[in-house]
Design a protein around this motif. Structure first.
Motif, PDB file in Angstrom:
ATOM      1  N   VAL A  75       0.864  -1.177   0.000  1.00 14.50           N
ATOM      2  CA  VAL A  75       0.000   0.000   0.000  1.00 14.50           C
ATOM      3  C   VAL A  75       0.900   1.225   0.000  1.00 14.50           C
ATOM      4  CG1 VAL A  75      -1.747   1.298   1.261  1.00 14.50           C
ATOM      5  CG2 VAL A  75      -1.757  -1.195   1.345  1.00 14.50           C
ATOM      6  N   GLY A 114      -5.032   9.918  -0.200  1.00 18.49           N
ATOM      7  CA  GLY A 114      -5.583   8.595  -0.446  1.00 18.49           C
ATOM      8  C   GLY A 114      -4.500   7.545  -0.542  1.00 18.49           C
ATOM      9  N   GLU A 115      -4.908   6.310  -0.847  1.00 17.14           N
ATOM     10  CA  GLU A 115      -3.951   5.205  -0.935  1.00 17.14           C
ATOM     11  C   GLU A 115      -4.258   4.320  -2.130  1.00 17.14           C
ATOM     12  OE1 GLU A 115      -5.594   1.739   1.978  1.00 17.14           O
ATOM     13  OE2 GLU A 115      -4.646   3.424   2.971  1.00 17.14           O
ATOM     14  N   GLN A 116      -3.218   3.557  -2.534  1.00 16.14           N
ATOM     15  CA  GLN A 116      -3.343   2.630  -3.657  1.00 16.14           C
ATOM     16  C   GLN A 116      -2.630   1.335  -3.319  1.00 16.14           C
ATOM     17  OE1 GLN A 116      -2.590   3.958  -7.666  1.00 16.14           O
ATOM     18  NE2 GLN A 116      -2.824   6.083  -7.050  1.00 16.14           N
ATOM     19  N   ILE A 117      -3.151   0.240  -3.837  1.00 17.20           N
ATOM     20  CA  ILE A 117      -2.492  -1.067  -3.735  1.00 17.20           C
ATOM     21  C   ILE A 117      -1.493  -1.160  -4.882  1.00 17.20           C
ATOM     22  CG2 ILE A 117      -2.812  -3.570  -3.857  1.00 17.20           C
ATOM     23  CD1 ILE A 117      -3.976  -2.304  -1.320  1.00 17.20           C
ATOM     24  N   VAL A 118      -0.276  -1.664  -4.580  1.00 15.03           N
ATOM     25  CA  VAL A 118       0.760  -1.806  -5.603  1.00 15.03           C
ATOM     26  C   VAL A 118       1.290  -3.232  -5.601  1.00 15.03           C
ATOM     27  CG1 VAL A 118       1.412   0.634  -5.648  1.00 15.03           C
ATOM     28  CG2 VAL A 118       2.502  -0.889  -4.009  1.00 15.03           C
ATOM     29  N   ALA A 178       0.549   5.459   0.170  1.00 15.41           N
ATOM     30  CA  ALA A 178      -0.481   6.426   0.528  1.00 15.41           C
ATOM     31  C   ALA A 178       0.093   7.828   0.623  1.00 15.41           C
ATOM     32  CB  ALA A 178      -1.108   6.040   1.869  1.00 15.41           C
ATOM     33  N   HIS A 187       4.386   3.866   2.926  1.00 14.61           N
ATOM     34  CA  HIS A 187       4.342   2.655   2.114  1.00 14.61           C
ATOM     35  C   HIS A 187       4.642   1.466   2.996  1.00 14.61           C
ATOM     36  CE1 HIS A 187       8.716   3.783   1.399  1.00 14.61           C
ATOM     37  NE2 HIS A 187       8.151   4.965   1.329  1.00 14.61           N
ATOM     38  N   VAL A 235       6.470   3.934  -8.422  1.00 16.37           N
ATOM     39  CA  VAL A 235       5.814   5.054  -7.749  1.00 16.37           C
ATOM     40  C   VAL A 235       6.794   6.219  -7.686  1.00 16.37           C
ATOM     41  CG1 VAL A 235       4.716   5.822  -5.611  1.00 16.37           C
ATOM     42  CG2 VAL A 235       4.529   3.414  -6.318  1.00 16.37           C
ATOM     43  N   HIS A 251       3.876  10.915   2.727  1.00 13.10           N
ATOM     44  CA  HIS A 251       3.485   9.627   2.159  1.00 13.10           C
ATOM     45  C   HIS A 251       3.861   8.505   3.115  1.00 13.10           C
ATOM     46  CE1 HIS A 251       7.746   9.913   1.149  1.00 13.10           C
ATOM     47  NE2 HIS A 251       7.735   8.593   1.026  1.00 13.10           N
ATOM     48  N   THR A 276       5.051  -2.250 -10.478  1.00 14.20           N
ATOM     49  CA  THR A 276       4.561  -0.895 -10.254  1.00 14.20           C
ATOM     50  C   THR A 276       5.725   0.016  -9.885  1.00 14.20           C
ATOM     51  OG1 THR A 276       2.469  -1.763  -9.405  1.00 14.20           O
ATOM     52  CG2 THR A 276       2.972   0.545  -8.909  1.00 14.20           C
TER      53      THR A 276
END
Length: 117
Positions: A68, A74-78, A70, A94, A84, A92, A82
């Motif tokens: 994750v 917000g946050e995103q699954i990686v 963030a 992670h 970033v 942030h 991927t």
């Protein structure tokens, strides 16, 4: 030229208290030796780091598991493959998801890291 293998590098401590859970951080290129800082970071399931910012830019290259990333927005699954990009001074975090270990390469410009107050 210097040739290294990540499995031969020592695991570095966490002097800032940035991480929670079991996290291994191994530097290939350390501060003060080049214009970049390069590290392999491995998180056990559920481990991660606290919200923080770097004074320089950072790129994460996901190599294993599910993580994750963030920001305050917000946050995103990686997952592996991927990449970033994190601009300088962006808060942030992670880390691994609760059900998967996670690993990434971190490439960043040298500078300071500060935890979110």
């Amino acid at each position: 030229m210097k040739v290294m293998r990540v499995d031969n590098l020592k695991v570095m401590p966490d002097p800032l208290g940035l991480f929670f859970g079991k996290v291994e951080r191994q530097y290939l290129v350390e501060r003060g030796t080049a214009g970049l800082v390069v590290a392999m970071v491995k998180f056990e399931a559920g481990a991660g780091n606290r919200m923080h910012a770097h004074s320089g830019e950072q790129v994460l290259i996901v190599t294993e598991g599910k993580g994750v990333v963030a920001t305050e927005a917000g946050e995103q699954i990686v997952t592996p493959g991927t990449i970033v990009y994190i601009p300088a001074n962006e808060m942030h975090s992670h880390g691994a998801t609760k059900d998967s270990a996670f690993a990434h390469w971190s490439v960043q410009t040298p500078g300071d890291t500060r935890l979110k107050p």
